[in-house]
Enzyme design. Sequence first.
Site, short mmCIF file in Angstrom:
data_model
loop_
_atom_site.label_atom_id
_atom_site.label_comp_id
_atom_site.label_asym_id
_atom_site.label_seq_id
_atom_site.Cartn_x
_atom_site.Cartn_y
_atom_site.Cartn_z
N ASP B 11 19.99 -14.78 1.42
CA ASP B 11 19.12 -15.84 1.93
C ASP B 11 17.74 -15.26 2.19
OD1 ASP B 11 21.15 -17.61 1.83
OD2 ASP B 11 21.56 -17.62 3.98
N ASP B 130 27.39 -28.87 -3.10
CA ASP B 130 28.05 -28.69 -1.81
C ASP B 130 29.05 -29.83 -1.64
OD1 ASP B 130 26.42 -26.50 -1.30
OD2 ASP B 130 24.91 -27.69 -0.25
#
Lengths: 212, 252
Positions: B11, B130
């Site tokens: 990230d 997702d």
Amino acid sequence: MIGIIDYGMGNLFSVGKALERLNVPYLISDDPDTLKQADGLILPGVGSFYDAMALLREKGLLDLILDYAKSDRPLLGICLGMQLLFDASEENGFSEGLGLLKGKVKAIPPQGKGGESYKVPHMGWNKLRFQKRSVLLDGLEEDHVYFVHSYFVDEMEREDLAASAEYNVEIPAVVSKGNVYGMQFHPEKSSRLGMSLLKNFTGMVYEKESLR
Amino acid sequence: MITKRIIPCLDVKEGRVVKGIQFLELRDAGDPVELAKAYDEQGADELVFLDISASHEGRKTMVEVVREVASELAIPFTVGGGINSLEDMKRILRAGADKVSLNTAAVLTPALITEGANYFGKQCIVVAIDAKYDDSLGSWRVYTHGGRKPTEWEVIDWATEAVSRGAGEILLTSMDADGEKKGFNLPLTKAVSEAVTVPVIASGGAGNASDFQEAFEQGKADAALAASIFHYKETSVMEVKQYLKSKGVLVR
């Protein structure tokens, strides 16, 4: 100086960066007169065969490549760039290729003989099997390299095949005939073995240059 | 035969890797380039960088990060997060990324998938999904906006749609399994992997090496992604691969 042919397709940046890591001088160009001077040529490429041939023709690079192949200086096609070296492709119907090597580019069959399915694109790390001696493979051991492609070369001359990989069918991975070379995978993205393969190519370029 | 891929995910916020990463004694644990190189040395097959910058400045910084990583790294990498247009894709791919990953933007504007695939080739376009189990649906529902917004899409329908529009790969995250470290969501992974013709990356839930084996063997995944177990040194890419090899799973 190595010339990287810029015809608007493919990731020239990563090939260039790989040469930088090897401390090999290079230039990226779409100008036939500039590229003509290079000690070795790299034809990269990602995308469609038909579009690539059209762009090469449009930019006057087709004749450059054909003329260059007649000299004794090394020419390396990478990924789509390798496929372009062959006679023709079935991608989007039929397109004629450069015809420097005998063979036809076909879609990777998504189903095996036993009915098992294969994901296409053939994407990921696959093991090279060496098929013949080649300067490109000198001092190297069979290991994995990174492939991303949906088409493969079929009906090629056995004697031009230096290494292959298995993915439902035999995938020609390293090809060579005289001063014309090709790699179906991405050597610039294939970690150590990939860098060694590029090093062998550039090493050969400069050996030939010093002999001239 | 092709090997199963292990993919660490980093990230990145405003150009720095966030979530402390402890697996190596790095001079600077937040430097994406240093971390990328370290994972390469461990035998990672590919990397994913997820840009979680909140600002426009941060997004611009990401392009610089991509350029630097591409200079140093000889394995493929994907960049996702905040890619909303063909211009965004061009910027990231021209800076040296191998693939871009589209999530919310793909659901909002599915034509973007086709646009990207036509311009760069399918192999450059990853659609990230997702998904979370939904009782009323009797299946998994697709969420956008970092898992905050439910959509009308059922996961198989959306994955099939994305592939027909030109997605070259699906990055499938189970919101139910994510962060639990109890293993990948095998039924979800298997259902999507068998429904589409392109490679599927399983994501969410990796806790140990045997979870990866299950993702490949039962989940039929082509690749598996993990973040924290690698970052926090609970295992390493090398350890996972050694384990998989001992179990007869093909790895590099």
